[in-house]
Design a protein around this motif. Sequence first.
Motif, mmCIF file in Angstrom:
data_model
loop_
_atom_site.group_PDB
_atom_site.id
_atom_site.type_symbol
_atom_site.label_atom_id
_atom_site.label_comp_id
_atom_site.label_asym_id
_atom_site.label_seq_id
_atom_site.Cartn_x
_atom_site.Cartn_y
_atom_site.Cartn_z
ATOM 1 N N ALA A 227 0.825 -1.209 0.000
ATOM 2 C CA ALA A 227 0.000 0.000 0.000
ATOM 3 C C ALA A 227 0.860 1.260 0.000
ATOM 4 O O ALA A 227 0.443 2.302 -0.516
ATOM 5 N N ALA A 228 2.070 1.169 0.556
ATOM 6 C CA ALA A 228 2.982 2.315 0.567
ATOM 7 C C ALA A 228 3.711 2.479 -0.759
ATOM 8 O O ALA A 228 4.473 3.440 -0.918
ATOM 9 N N GLY A 229 3.496 1.556 -1.693
ATOM 10 C CA GLY A 229 4.117 1.673 -3.010
ATOM 11 C C GLY A 229 5.370 0.854 -3.190
ATOM 12 O O GLY A 229 6.071 1.011 -4.201
ATOM 13 N N ALA A 230 5.682 -0.034 -2.251
ATOM 14 C CA ALA A 230 6.887 -0.859 -2.367
ATOM 15 C C ALA A 230 6.658 -2.011 -3.336
ATOM 16 O O ALA A 230 5.525 -2.435 -3.580
ATOM 17 N N ARG A 231 7.755 -2.523 -3.866
ATOM 18 C CA ARG A 231 7.729 -3.744 -4.669
ATOM 19 C C ARG A 231 8.114 -4.895 -3.744
ATOM 20 O O ARG A 231 9.271 -5.057 -3.391
ATOM 21 N N VAL A 232 7.113 -5.648 -3.332
ATOM 22 C CA VAL A 232 7.312 -6.718 -2.352
ATOM 23 C C VAL A 232 7.713 -7.998 -3.072
ATOM 24 O O VAL A 232 7.031 -8.441 -4.001
ATOM 25 N N THR A 233 8.829 -8.600 -2.623
ATOM 26 C CA THR A 233 9.372 -9.804 -3.249
ATOM 27 C C THR A 233 9.438 -10.923 -2.224
ATOM 28 O O THR A 233 10.043 -10.753 -1.162
ATOM 29 N N PRO A 234 8.840 -12.084 -2.513
ATOM 30 C CA PRO A 234 8.913 -13.204 -1.568
ATOM 31 C C PRO A 234 10.270 -13.884 -1.623
ATOM 32 O O PRO A 234 10.868 -14.048 -2.695
ATOM 33 N N VAL A 235 10.771 -14.281 -0.451
ATOM 34 C CA VAL A 235 12.025 -15.026 -0.341
ATOM 35 C C VAL A 235 11.720 -16.336 0.367
ATOM 36 O O VAL A 235 11.121 -16.317 1.447
ATOM 37 N N PRO A 236 12.115 -17.471 -0.202
ATOM 38 C CA PRO A 236 11.773 -18.758 0.428
ATOM 39 C C PRO A 236 12.517 -18.959 1.750
ATOM 40 O O PRO A 236 13.548 -18.334 2.027
ATOM 41 N N ILE A 237 11.983 -19.867 2.542
ATOM 42 C CA ILE A 237 12.586 -20.237 3.820
ATOM 43 C C ILE A 237 12.881 -21.727 3.807
ATOM 44 O O ILE A 237 12.349 -22.481 2.979
ATOM 45 N N ASP A 238 13.743 -22.146 4.726
ATOM 46 C CA ASP A 238 13.955 -23.571 4.967
ATOM 47 C C ASP A 238 14.042 -23.781 6.472
ATOM 48 O O ASP A 238 13.613 -22.903 7.247
ATOM 49 N N GLU A 239 14.592 -24.898 6.911
ATOM 50 C CA GLU A 239 14.611 -25.195 8.333
ATOM 51 C C GLU A 239 15.503 -24.259 9.138
ATOM 52 O O GLU A 239 15.452 -24.264 10.372
ATOM 53 N N GLU A 240 16.314 -23.423 8.473
ATOM 54 C CA GLU A 240 17.149 -22.448 9.167
ATOM 55 C C GLU A 240 16.607 -21.029 9.070
ATOM 56 O O GLU A 240 17.228 -20.094 9.563
ATOM 57 N N GLY A 241 15.445 -20.873 8.444
ATOM 58 C CA GLY A 241 14.853 -19.546 8.307
ATOM 59 C C GLY A 241 14.997 -18.990 6.905
ATOM 60 O O GLY A 241 15.102 -19.742 5.922
ATOM 61 N N LEU A 242 14.986 -17.675 6.786
ATOM 62 C CA LEU A 242 15.094 -17.020 5.492
ATOM 63 C C LEU A 242 16.379 -17.440 4.783
ATOM 64 O O LEU A 242 17.462 -17.423 5.365
ATOM 65 N N ILE A 243 16.273 -17.812 3.506
ATOM 66 C CA ILE A 243 17.446 -18.184 2.709
ATOM 67 C C ILE A 243 18.065 -16.887 2.189
ATOM 68 O O ILE A 243 17.606 -16.313 1.197
ATOM 69 N N VAL A 244 19.092 -16.416 2.865
ATOM 70 C CA VAL A 244 19.633 -15.083 2.609
ATOM 71 C C VAL A 244 20.133 -14.943 1.182
ATOM 72 O O VAL A 244 19.935 -13.902 0.537
ATOM 73 N N GLU A 245 20.773 -15.999 0.635
ATOM 74 C CA GLU A 245 21.312 -15.888 -0.725
ATOM 75 C C GLU A 245 20.240 -15.777 -1.796
ATOM 76 O O GLU A 245 20.535 -15.427 -2.934
ATOM 77 N N ARG A 246 18.986 -16.047 -1.430
ATOM 78 C CA ARG A 246 17.876 -15.879 -2.383
ATOM 79 C C ARG A 246 17.254 -14.484 -2.292
ATOM 80 O O ARG A 246 16.296 -14.185 -3.008
ATOM 81 N N THR A 247 17.779 -13.647 -1.418
ATOM 82 C CA THR A 247 17.263 -12.285 -1.266
ATOM 83 C C THR A 247 17.701 -11.434 -2.454
ATOM 84 O O THR A 247 18.886 -11.443 -2.813
ATOM 85 N N PRO A 248 16.793 -10.693 -3.088
ATOM 86 C CA PRO A 248 17.183 -9.841 -4.220
ATOM 87 C C PRO A 248 18.275 -8.857 -3.815
ATOM 88 O O PRO A 248 18.190 -8.231 -2.753
ATOM 89 N N PRO A 249 19.307 -8.690 -4.633
ATOM 90 C CA PRO A 249 20.393 -7.776 -4.263
ATOM 91 C C PRO A 249 19.957 -6.329 -4.141
ATOM 92 O O PRO A 249 20.628 -5.542 -3.473
ATOM 93 N N ASP A 250 18.835 -5.977 -4.799
ATOM 94 C CA ASP A 250 18.372 -4.586 -4.719
ATOM 95 C C ASP A 250 17.369 -4.374 -3.592
ATOM 96 O O ASP A 250 16.780 -3.288 -3.471
ATOM 97 N N ALA A 251 17.157 -5.394 -2.731
ATOM 98 C CA ALA A 251 16.245 -5.229 -1.599
ATOM 99 C C ALA A 251 16.831 -4.227 -0.611
ATOM 100 O O ALA A 251 17.999 -4.323 -0.237
ATOM 101 N N ARG A 252 16.023 -3.261 -0.206
ATOM 102 C CA ARG A 252 16.475 -2.261 0.751
ATOM 103 C C ARG A 252 15.770 -2.371 2.096
ATOM 104 O O ARG A 252 16.135 -1.716 3.052
ATOM 105 N N VAL A 253 14.729 -3.203 2.153
ATOM 106 C CA VAL A 253 14.045 -3.512 3.405
ATOM 107 C C VAL A 253 13.826 -5.020 3.431
ATOM 108 O O VAL A 253 13.366 -5.601 2.443
ATOM 109 N N ILE A 254 14.167 -5.661 4.543
ATOM 110 C CA ILE A 254 13.996 -7.106 4.684
ATOM 111 C C ILE A 254 13.207 -7.364 5.968
ATOM 112 O O ILE A 254 13.617 -6.937 7.049
ATOM 113 N N TYR A 255 12.089 -8.044 5.821
ATOM 114 C CA TYR A 255 11.233 -8.341 6.982
ATOM 115 C C TYR A 255 11.416 -9.800 7.378
ATOM 116 O O TYR A 255 11.285 -10.707 6.537
#
Length: 482
Positions: A227-255
């Motif tokens: 709603a704030a105008g962001a481009r939200v991108t899903p990042v998969p998880i596994d048994e250790e949590g968020l898979i950091v290497e699958r995070t888009p390099p241009d991501a500026r906010v990570i939840y």
Amino acid sequence: MDHPLAFPLDIPVRGRLQALHGQLRAAILDGRLRTGQTLPSTRALATSLNVSRNTVVAAYDLLLSEGYVVSRQGAGYVVAHAGPTQAGAPPPSAGGEMRLQPRWRDAIAPAPMTALPPSRYDLRVGMPDVSRFPFEAWRKLSARALRTLTRAMSVYDAVEGREALREAIAGHVSFARAVTCSAANVMVTGGAQQAFDLLARILVTPGHTVVAVEDPGYPPLRATFEAAGARVTPVPIDEEGLIVERTPPDARVIYVTPSHQFPSGMVMSPARRVALLDFARQQGAVIIEDDYDGEFRYGGRPLDALQTLDRDGSVFYVGTFSKSLFPTLRQGYVVAPSWAMAALGAVRQLVDRHSDLLAQDTLAWFITEGHLARHVRKMRRIYAERRDALLEGLSRHAGEALRPLASDAGLHIAAELRWPVDASRLVRDAAMKDMRIEALGDYAIGEHKPNGLVFGLGGIPATRMDEATRLLARLLHEHLPR
């Protein structure tokens, strides 16, 4: 045959499901279908409209999933939440109102959770048990806060929140979660949801900012940043949590929800925490750490919060009292880096200036006098008993069909379906048996949706978990393809 409803429905040749669902929903919202009114049987409505019965069933199921109707055994579908709007107001148009921002033209008014009638087996997520809350102590503290507050009711208070509450929160998170902060870094908010809204306003440049979120993850957070105008991108998880290497390099906010991933339940591993903080530092990104039920841990030493490990001012730590105390309190907080506090304060002044002062003062005393810590300790024991009873019941009655996902914390448990059973259909049929559970896949937005179930611990006592899991096992067998 006669039309089974008191008003006409206009069902086109194409898009029949969407049209039927939209018109029934509009009739509920504007009061033509009243709370408690039983909808026509699927067969009768299908015959009168000359549509397939499957179309009517699908439309009713959509209303059920949105909370507008409930399914009662022997009565069919019953309206759970209805308007009406102001007298004489025209019903909402199917195409949306052009005077609204495009995103909100087809918005669906949310049905309140209180619209759903009580169920015998309530295993919904996010519903703490408030029956054990010390309301008498809260009442006395509230009366004291009201006497004090009457001396200074003619002026607005600080946008960051009452100083006493900010000090109490800083002490609480330092003791309970090893979060390093002072009152100067704390902003009191109207629950975690307002914290997300404020952060979206100061961190998002509409149309440009990429926000990475866990998938599956927390839908209201995604909606807030979209709603704030962001481009939200899903990042998969596994048994250790968020898979950091699958995070888009241009991501500026990570939840992330590292202490108890929502909704899968795993804890982010130490290696992933370090990798995520390294990513944020290298890319100039920020991390929103949502610790929504971190107080409730049942085994092992809790890992340090990301905020504790942060050395670069990259982490916004968000907490809430909705799970540890009660949801209607609507008190949360964000622990922010010093560089962001001025921006948060400026935005907060535009939004609502500050939270309810009476609730803030009451909560501050509730924390500083030890009531919060005592209540959390008591509820941790109760939830641990329920968790153990639920896991035992699942293992005994549904072990072949369900594999619980590893989790040592929080107020819910997720389980993966081993059998080829449609979780969404199972959830709907469970509602017919007076059981409320949730589908794990409903929280996912990527291509691969997990097929599983999520069980909350706040709705039924440990002594009834066995009968609840026995009922679930029977439903699983009924849904197993022959």
